[in-house]
Design an enzyme around this catalytic site. Structure first.
Site, PDB file in Angstrom:
ATOM      1  N   GLY A  89      42.922  43.738  42.951  1.00  0.00           N
ATOM      2  CA  GLY A  89      42.393  42.548  43.513  1.00  0.00           C
ATOM      3  C   GLY A  89      41.505  43.777  44.290  1.00  0.00           C
ATOM      4  O   GLY A  89      40.662  44.318  44.584  1.00  0.00           O
ATOM      5  N   LEU A  90      40.594  42.533  45.055  1.00  0.00           N
ATOM      6  CA  LEU A  90      40.230  42.609  46.571  1.00  0.00           C
ATOM      7  C   LEU A  90      39.012  43.373  46.460  1.00  0.00           C
ATOM      8  O   LEU A  90      38.271  44.426  46.428  1.00  0.00           O
ATOM      9  CB  LEU A  90      40.365  43.256  47.999  1.00  0.00           C
ATOM     10  CG  LEU A  90      42.212  43.103  47.927  1.00  0.00           C
ATOM     11  CD1 LEU A  90      42.045  43.543  49.377  1.00  0.00           C
ATOM     12  CD2 LEU A  90      40.758  41.497  49.229  1.00  0.00           C
ATOM     13  N   CYS A  91      38.118  42.569  45.172  1.00  0.00           N
ATOM     14  CA  CYS A  91      36.706  42.796  44.752  1.00  0.00           C
ATOM     15  C   CYS A  91      35.897  42.179  44.489  1.00  0.00           C
ATOM     16  O   CYS A  91      34.915  41.923  43.525  1.00  0.00           O
ATOM     17  CB  CYS A  91      36.820  44.391  43.968  1.00  0.00           C
ATOM     18  SG  CYS A  91      37.741  43.509  42.725  1.00  0.00           S
ATOM     19  N   GLY A  92      35.892  40.821  45.487  1.00  0.00           N
ATOM     20  CA  GLY A  92      35.357  39.986  45.165  1.00  0.00           C
ATOM     21  C   GLY A  92      35.030  39.086  44.072  1.00  0.00           C
ATOM     22  O   GLY A  92      35.811  38.998  43.736  1.00  0.00           O
TER      23      GLY A  92
END
Lengths: 294, 140
Positions: A89-92
């Site tokens: 994750g952590l990709c907008g």
């Protein structure tokens, strides 16, 4: 009103978050460069493959008995949707935009009375779709692109799709992935894999007569080998685009996060200084009024 | 310098070779063929074997490919291969290990598909060993 100590702790914590996000941004930037290079390096193969297919399809056009992978099964009842997402994750909005589009696609197809099957690539896509389409997910693949996307990964996925098709499990296959436009913009793209839309044979410039190819062994023989290869190439291309997009999206997201963290630190620092000053003033007043009372 | 054709060897991951050559011999699935400049347009499938690149009547470069496709036309010879290694970089141990693995897979294969896959890996390994010993394997 938070105490001075609370504020101090808060500032330290935001500062370390900012360190993490800015490090992630740098990592994403360097991975993006690598992913972009890989995508570019893979282009010649795909281009030449396309040219061959064009030549083959050109000579087969209008003939009976074209391979089913090219002509389709003649039916349009069961759709297989291949969803390319990321493992992390952590990709907008990278994964959510893919999932949103897939949901819409599934809803559209179901409204038309089609059966939908889903093959997910990447953990995030699977986790998100499992919530309300758990029964549709027939297969899922993970762990792609941890060390850069390799053709073997794509080949494996393509082999799965091919064997499903040969077993008659679907009629139409669409792959949904994030196409890389630039480091800050990705575009959700649907591409049909089966039946494969033959690239229009581009007319050679100057009105040159298109060369007639000889085939060895035969058109059908070559197509039988070329089509599964082509499937792998198309999947490979989607995986590469998707991995470049993922890094681009992550870079942007982390850049924003770093900036937000910076703003937050500024705000908290002002608040901290103000309340420290207020407290000093208060203590002074207490001392002075204490002294006056004597 | 004699007339040349552009030889290109492409793998899915990148463009491996792109250079002019006077003649290229390619292991077609129905027998080896040589591509010279102004060859008539042709598309062929390949079997595992060696591509020889000629210059000045001599072999300049030998590359092992594990199957693929070739497109030949008047000025170009393009080979699409999934796996390509210069013959000088082939290793006998690798080939032996692959042959062994392929034989085991062939034994263990239960479905037709797995068997076909194992057979293909086996053919590649056999061709690789043949390439190491210097000769071309017989076409089948």
């Amino acid at each position: 009103m938070p105490s001075l100590k609370d504020l101090r702790l808060r500032i330290t914590s935001v500062k370390s978050t900012r360190k993490i996000t800015s490090a992630m941004k740098m990592v994403a930037a360097s991975k993006l460069r690598r992913a972009q290079m890989a995508a570019e390096a893979a282009r010649p193969y795909a281009e030449r493959m396309e040219r061959m297919l064009g030549a083959l399809a050109g000579s087969l056009a209008g003939q009976q008995g074209a391979p089913r992978m090219l002509a389709g099964t003649g039916q349009d009842d069961v759709h297989l949707v291949v969803v390319v997402s990321s493992d992390r994750g952590l990709c907008g909005g990278f994964n959510s935009s893919i999932v949103r589009d897939v949901r819409r696609l599934i809803a559209d197809l179901q409204r038309q009375g089609k059966t939908v099957k889903v093959l997910t690539v990447g953990r995030k896509g699977r986790d998100n779709l499992r919530r309300d389409h758990a029964k549709l997910i027939t297969e899922s693949v993970e762990g792609i692109g941890r060390k850069g996307v390799s053709f073997a990964d794509a080949d494996q996925i393509a082999a799965k799709i091919t064997s499903m098709f040969e077993a008659g499990e679907f009629d139409v296959c669409t792959i949904v992935y994030n196409r890389f436009r630039s480091a800050i913009s990705q575009e959700v793209t649907r591409q049909q894999l089966v039946p494969f839309p033959v690239p229009a044979v581009s007319e050679e410039k100057g009105g040159e007569v298109k060369a007639l190819y000889e085939f060895e062994p035969s058109e059908e023989g070559i197509l039988d080998e070329l089509l599964p290869r082509n499937m792998a190439v198309q999947v490979f291309r989607a995986l590469l685009e998707s991995s470049a997009s993922e890094q681009g999206a992550r870079m942007t997201a982390m850049d924003n996060a770093t900036r937000n963290a910076g703003e937050m630190i500024d705000r908290l620092t002002i608040q901290y200084n103000r309340s420290r000053q207020a407290q000093i003033t208060k203590e002074l007043i207490e001392i002075i009024s204490g002294a006056e009372a004597l | 310098m004699a007339e040349t054709l552009q030889f290109e060897l492409v793998s899915p991951e990148k463009l491996l070779v792109s250079e002019p050559a006077e003649m290229v011999t390619v292991p077609g699935s129905e027998g080896d063929f040589g591509a010279l400049p102004r060859h008539s347009p042709m598309i062929a499938t390949l079997r595992p074997g060696i591509i020889d690149i000629y210059e000045g009547g001599n072999i300049r470069n030998r590359i092992f490919v594990a199957g693929g496709f070739a497109e030949v036309n008047e000025e170009r010879c393009t080979v699409l291969a999934e796996e390509a290694v210069p013959v000088s970089e082939l290793k006998a141990e690798d080939a032996a290990a692959r042959l062994k693995a392929a034989e085991e897979a062939l034994q263990a294969a239960e479905t037709d598909q797995a068997r076909a896959q194992a057979k293909r890996a086996h053919d590649v390994a056999v061709a690789m060993q043949a390439a190491l010993s210097g000769g071309q394997p017989a076409a089948h």
